[in-house]
Design an enzyme around this catalytic site. Structure first.
Site, PDB file in Angstrom:
ATOM      1  N   LYS A  67     -28.380 -18.221   9.780  1.00  0.00           N
ATOM      2  CA  LYS A  67     -28.249 -19.554   9.196  1.00  0.00           C
ATOM      3  C   LYS A  67     -26.823 -19.750   8.759  1.00  0.00           C
ATOM      4  O   LYS A  67     -26.109 -18.771   8.561  1.00  0.00           O
ATOM      5  CB  LYS A  67     -29.206 -19.690   8.020  1.00  0.00           C
ATOM      6  CG  LYS A  67     -28.764 -18.914   6.806  1.00  0.00           C
ATOM      7  CD  LYS A  67     -29.273 -19.542   5.530  1.00  0.00           C
ATOM      8  CE  LYS A  67     -28.538 -18.912   4.361  1.00  0.00           C
ATOM      9  NZ  LYS A  67     -28.095 -19.818   3.364  1.00  0.00           N
ATOM     10  N   HIS A  75     -32.401 -14.036   6.318  1.00  0.00           N
ATOM     11  CA  HIS A  75     -32.578 -12.691   5.764  1.00  0.00           C
ATOM     12  C   HIS A  75     -33.066 -12.701   4.329  1.00  0.00           C
ATOM     13  O   HIS A  75     -33.561 -11.722   3.827  1.00  0.00           O
ATOM     14  CB  HIS A  75     -31.268 -11.902   5.838  1.00  0.00           C
ATOM     15  CG  HIS A  75     -30.227 -12.424   4.928  1.00  0.00           C
ATOM     16  ND1 HIS A  75     -29.338 -13.390   5.297  1.00  0.00           N
ATOM     17  CD2 HIS A  75     -29.953 -12.153   3.637  1.00  0.00           C
ATOM     18  CE1 HIS A  75     -28.547 -13.669   4.283  1.00  0.00           C
ATOM     19  NE2 HIS A  75     -28.896 -12.934   3.271  1.00  0.00           N
ATOM     20  N   LYS A 126     -26.850 -21.100  -9.235  1.00  0.00           N
ATOM     21  CA  LYS A 126     -25.997 -19.925  -9.436  1.00  0.00           C
ATOM     22  C   LYS A 126     -25.634 -19.855 -10.908  1.00  0.00           C
ATOM     23  O   LYS A 126     -25.687 -20.846 -11.623  1.00  0.00           O
ATOM     24  CB  LYS A 126     -24.729 -20.070  -8.582  1.00  0.00           C
ATOM     25  CG  LYS A 126     -25.062 -20.038  -7.095  1.00  0.00           C
ATOM     26  CD  LYS A 126     -23.901 -19.465  -6.322  1.00  0.00           C
ATOM     27  CE  LYS A 126     -24.220 -19.262  -4.867  1.00  0.00           C
ATOM     28  NZ  LYS A 126     -24.815 -17.976  -4.572  1.00  0.00           N
ATOM     29  N   GLU A 161     -29.971 -17.130  -9.324  1.00  0.00           N
ATOM     30  CA  GLU A 161     -28.971 -16.090  -9.099  1.00  0.00           C
ATOM     31  C   GLU A 161     -28.057 -16.021 -10.292  1.00  0.00           C
ATOM     32  O   GLU A 161     -27.704 -17.046 -10.866  1.00  0.00           O
ATOM     33  CB  GLU A 161     -28.137 -16.418  -7.855  1.00  0.00           C
ATOM     34  CG  GLU A 161     -28.896 -16.247  -6.562  1.00  0.00           C
ATOM     35  CD  GLU A 161     -28.067 -16.689  -5.361  1.00  0.00           C
ATOM     36  OE1 GLU A 161     -26.824 -16.650  -5.447  1.00  0.00           O
ATOM     37  OE2 GLU A 161     -28.660 -17.083  -4.362  1.00  0.00           O
ATOM     38  N   HIS A 198     -34.748 -21.448   2.588  1.00  0.00           N
ATOM     39  CA  HIS A 198     -35.597 -20.415   2.000  1.00  0.00           C
ATOM     40  C   HIS A 198     -36.714 -20.971   1.141  1.00  0.00           C
ATOM     41  O   HIS A 198     -37.861 -20.548   1.244  1.00  0.00           O
ATOM     42  CB  HIS A 198     -34.804 -19.480   1.081  1.00  0.00           C
ATOM     43  CG  HIS A 198     -33.506 -19.049   1.638  1.00  0.00           C
ATOM     44  ND1 HIS A 198     -33.373 -18.418   2.839  1.00  0.00           N
ATOM     45  CD2 HIS A 198     -32.270 -19.124   1.123  1.00  0.00           C
ATOM     46  CE1 HIS A 198     -32.101 -18.129   3.034  1.00  0.00           C
ATOM     47  NE2 HIS A 198     -31.413 -18.543   2.015  1.00  0.00           N
ATOM     48  N   LYS A 218     -39.359  -9.305   4.545  1.00  0.00           N
ATOM     49  CA  LYS A 218     -40.737  -9.154   4.950  1.00  0.00           C
ATOM     50  C   LYS A 218     -41.645  -8.833   3.771  1.00  0.00           C
ATOM     51  O   LYS A 218     -42.773  -9.272   3.710  1.00  0.00           O
ATOM     52  CB  LYS A 218     -40.850  -8.030   5.965  1.00  0.00           C
ATOM     53  CG  LYS A 218     -42.182  -7.993   6.647  1.00  0.00           C
ATOM     54  CD  LYS A 218     -42.077  -7.254   7.951  1.00  0.00           C
ATOM     55  CE  LYS A 218     -43.034  -7.823   8.961  1.00  0.00           C
ATOM     56  NZ  LYS A 218     -42.804  -7.295  10.292  1.00  0.00           N
TER      57      LYS A 218
END
Lengths: 396, 518
Positions: free
Chosen positions: B177, B207, B369, B245, B269, B211
């Site tokens: 991305k 990423h 952030k 974050e 995401h 998973k």
């Protein structure tokens, strides 16, 4: 919130709060212990409850019940041997990965009948000072006649509705041992039993019946080898040679006879469908050459001990398989480095350039073996098949 | 366009029968474009090295790096070795395994714009097939800036490298991305890729969505019977999804100025997380089963009308403050950021999923952030009990049930419920149960790239975004981006180390709700 006391007042009392001296304690943040002599099961349970609450005092204005996580009950039967230390280490690691109630039982038949107990609750703080995962350890000494009636104290102490894992250290249990009836899984190590190991374990498996799983640490140790050997045959061009293999050599560190090379041989033979024909013994202890019959013809199986001072006796050093000779020879092998950390996979096929690769192949710790085994829900048919053949190979 | 087919094994590997199910990647050659860049050194090669350490790489394997930098293969391997020593999650470096793995790596010096590079690449790959048995399977990883994607994809198509090196072999392409910066550019990019590759060959990496995350949400929802009956608007008051974050832009100022918090995390995401929470149970976990259901959710998101944009979205920008014990500068003072920047470092929004299951239940998303801590969680707030048969005194302060799925930094769930206070009276108070579950109490988990690269080699699309999802997400995002630009909606400053601007609290307060706080 008031603390409740149940049952008889305990003999003995709280030992200390703080990092315990018991092996599991090394990895937990808090622990609290209690010790008693000539106690009964109710007082052990009451002590555990009290210890759990001691380590998780209620906070002002907020209800935060202590979380006791348990995946299983574990019963460890100790013997007086050196393997105890290795087992303790494994359990220390396992405790964090698989929280449980663990009972470690020693037996003292010559003493007056009775039960002594040390109970410890460990709490592992998670980051951010938030939840605690607590797990329990009980050390029991069964004295006198009680030694033959362990299930009467063990059964009430099991966590209801969770699996029971029995780990027998040292010599294997008798086939009619009562603890075998109450467990779902038995963990043993067939290695110290040497060449008799496979047969012994086979009889135990039969005695325990279906629905119970036997984990053999010697077999579990072979699984990295099995994985790498399977990888040797992943490339498509190697597959036809599986049917035409005619020579297999398993080299292992000389010393005592171990069940490991036998189990490896049993695995290869049972997976490839080879049946045992005859056997020749070599000059060295444990050396043997077996002749088996596969679909494509005879297969020579060599079990070769080799002096390897840096490795422990019985440890596998290399496995090589070949088919044919001369120009048409195919050769595949896995050879461990002297330092025991890595191994080289090598493939030499006719009309192909030689391939080799270095892979990690260290001897796994008992903790990682046991942790991996816990994820197996059913008996391992490959193990049982290999056990049968290994047993024949040992006796031939 | 070439049809991709999997190489099928006609002779089974006998040694694998009875073995615990292990996904073995087929032989493969990975070609990395942009091999001298950061991504290769920090993420890709360390991930492949760790796969080698776990014995997950196929025996027949090779890596070809394509880079403009004139460098020899030996120099390339050396520089990768230092990178792995620095960035691998396992230390120290296992020298024999590294040496053996490094032998499979080679460098091709070439300009990705130049057709001649692809001729050289084709020859190199043929050589590798012969020497290392990679069987014609190719995985192209585009680790270059997105501006180069069309050229690389085009050249791969022109040179015939967009299909496997032999019949039955695969050719796959992996792109990172961002997939465009708006609907038009995303569609353009898709169109350009489709000229040479089809959707089945395409793996769009996200990423962030490891998973573990996906599997944990799916396991929690669908391995337990308890939750499904209450997982709908009848019982759920609202859902909050927070991705916080604590870091700032960390030197990626020039990229961030073009992107902003919404494009960076929310549009991709977080909408995926929302889809996982809101989806219908899939029929199966083969890749399309899950992706079909997540795509359906994304299509049901109610698009925001222009007037809603001001009322239902919030933008923020961090000022200076203290985070995690350290003082940090404001966004506008970061390197490569304009002192007059109007890029948002925080965004929050309220959205609705218009389907039977969720009609009327708001979903609140926030990301920023320089928040007080790093965390990702999904909080499902249930409606209060329909009737409390207790006296009002005894239930003062009782909160409705709350279920929090904690994704990062630790996986776990928190369940809040009412329990009786021990004592003579029937007093009920709220109790919190926190569970941290799984075997990964204190185990390091594999890096997301390890799993993703393995999945690419295996051809498992579950974790990768599909074209229709990409489009649906952008369809939803466009009115918001448009609205922000035209109204305009400017970022409201917030102190670094706080949970965002006051407007974010107002967003929920106007509905009579509040953000869940840890």
């Amino acid at each position: 919130m008031s603390l409740e006391h149940e049952g008889k007042p305990e003999e003995g009392g709280p030992v200390d709060a703080g990092a315990g001296s018991a092996p599991l304690g090394a990895l937990a943040d808090f622990s609290s212990s209690w010790s008693g002599q000539g106690v009964d099961v109710n007082s052990i349970k009451a002590a555990l409850r009290r210890l759990l609450q001691e380590l998780n005092p209620p906070q002002e204005g907020q209800s935060h019940p202590p979380v006791k996580a348990s995946l299983l009950s574990r019963i460890v039967v100790l013997d007086r041997g050196a393997e105890n230390a290795r087992a303790m280490e494994a359990m220390g690691e396992l405790a964090r990965l698989h929280p449980s109630r663990t009972m470690m039982i020693s037996v003292d038949r010559d003493a007056l009948p009775g039960l002594d107990a040390d109970a410890t609750v460990y709490c592992q703080l998670q980051t951010g000072m938030q939840p605690r995962v607590c797990f329990e350890e009980i050390r029991l000494t069964a004295r006198g006649d009680l030694a033959g009636q362990l299930s009467s104290v063990v059964v009430p102490l099991l966590i209801p509705d969770m699996p029971v894992v029995l780990w027998w250290i040292g010599e294997s249990p008798a086939e009619d041992d009562e603890l075998l009836r109450i467990c779902n899984r038995l963990t043993i190590d067939s290695d110290p039993l040497g060449a008799q190991g496979p047969d012994r374990v086979q009889r135990l498996v039969a005695a325990m019946g279906p629905g119970k799983i036997v984990t053999d640490l010697a077999w579990a140790e072979l699984s990295p080898w099995q994985d790498v050997l399977a990888q040797l045959f992943d490339p498509l061009e190697t597959r036809p040679y599986q049917r035409t293999l005619d020579r297999v050599e398993i080299q292992y560190a000389a010393g005592t006879t171990s069940s490991r090379p036998l189990l490896m041989a049993g695995w290869l033979a049972s997976t490839f469908g080879w049946a045992l024909e005859t056997r020749e013994t070599g000059e060295q202890l444990g050396e043997g050459r077996h002749y088996l019959r596969g679909a494509a013809g005879q297969v020579e199986l060599h079990l070769t001990p080799r002096v390897a001072p840096s490795r422990s006796a019985g440890e596998l050093l290399s496995v090589s398989l070949s088919s044919g000779s001369g120009e048409g020879k195919a050769f595949l092998s896995v050879t461990r480095y002297e330092d025991g950390v890595c191994a080289t996979m090598r493939t030499r096929l006719p009309d192909h350039p030689e391939q080799s690769r270095v892979v990690p192949l260290a001897r796994p710790s008992w903790a990682s073996l046991l942790s991996g085994e816990l994820d197996r829900r059913k008996a391992d048919p490959a193990y049982l098949a290999s056990l049968a053949l290994a047993s024949k190979l040992a006796q031939a | 366009m070439q049809q991709e087919t999997e190489a099928t094994a006609t002779i089974p590997n006998l040694l694998r029968t009875g073995m615990a199910q292990r996904r073995v990647a087929p032989p493969c050659a990975i070609v990395i474009f942009g091999a001298s860049g950061d991504l290769t050194a920090r993420k890709l090669i360390p991930a492949l090295y760790n796969l080698a350490l776990d014995n997950l790489l196929p025996m027949d394997f090779a890596v070809v790096g394509v880079a403009r930098h004139p460098e020899s293969t030996e120099e390339f391997r050396q520089h990768l070795r230092s990178a792995v020593e620095r960035f691998s999650r396992t230390t120290p470096l296992n020298a024999p395994v590294w040496e053996s793995f490094a032998e499979s790596i080679s460098l091709l010096n070439g300009d990705p714009n130049n057709p001649a590079t692809y001729e050289m690449l084709r020859n190199r790959l043929a050589e590798i097939d012969g020497q290392r048995g990679t069987g014609g399977n190719r995985l192209y990883y585009l680790a270059t800036p997105p501006s180069l994607f069309p050229a690389i994809v085009g050249r791969l198509g022109e040179s015939g490298l967009n299909s496997g090196g032999r019949p039955g072999a695969f050719a796959r392409i992996v792109v990172e991305k961002p997939f465009g910066r708006d609907l038009a550019s995303a569609s353009d990019l898709n169109r350009q890729i489709y000229e040479s590759f089809d959707e089945k060959q395409l793996f769009r990496i996200d990423h962030y969505l490891g998973k573990e995350t996906v599997q944990n949400i799916l396991a929690f929802r669908f391995a337990n019977r308890l939750w499904e009956p209450v997982w709908n608007s009848q019982h759920v008051d609202h859902v909050q999804i927070t991705v916080a974050e604590s870091i700032g832009v960390e030197g990626r100022g020039s990229y961030y100025e073009e992107s902003g918090a919404f494009r960076d995390v929310i549009e991709n995401h977080m909408l995926q997380l929302l889809a996982l929470v809101a989806m219908e149970p899939p029929a199966g976990f083969q890749s399309e089963g899950v992706r079909d259901e997540t795509a359906k959710v994304l299509r049901c998101m109610r698009p925001l009308a222009p007037r809603d944009v001001a009322e239902a979205t919030v933008r923020g920008r961090y000022e200076e403050g203290w985070v995690d014990g350290r003082q940090v500068p404001p966004y506008r003072a970061e390197p490569n950021v304009s002192p007059e920047s109007t890029t948002e470092t925080f965004a929050a929004l309220r959205l609705f999923v218009d389907n039977w299951r969720w009609a009327g239940t708001p979903f609140y998303l926030r990301h920023g952030k320089r928040m007080p801590e790093r965390l990702t969680e999904i909080a499902v707030q249930f409606k209060p009990a329909p009737y409390l048969p207790f006296s009002a005194d005894n239930t003062a302060g009782l909160e409705p049930n709350l279920l929090v799925l904690r994704i990062q930094p630790e996986e776990g769930i928190t369940l809040r419920f009412g329990a009786k206070v021990p004592g003579m009276a029937m007093q009920i108070r709220t109790a919190n149960m926190d569970f941290l579950y799984g075997n990964s109490f204190l185990l390091p988990s594999p890096d997301a790239y390890e799993r993703l690269l393995l999945d690419c080699m295996l051809g498992d699309h579950t974790l990768f975004t599909r074209a229709d999802s990409v489009e649906a997400a952008w369809q939803f995002a466009m009115p918001i981006l448009e609205g922000w630009r035209s109204i305009p909606v400017l970022p409201e400053p917030y102190r670094a180390g706080s949970w965002g601007p006051t407007a974010a609290d107002a967003l929920l307060a106007q509905d009579g709700r509040h953000w869940h706080r840890r």
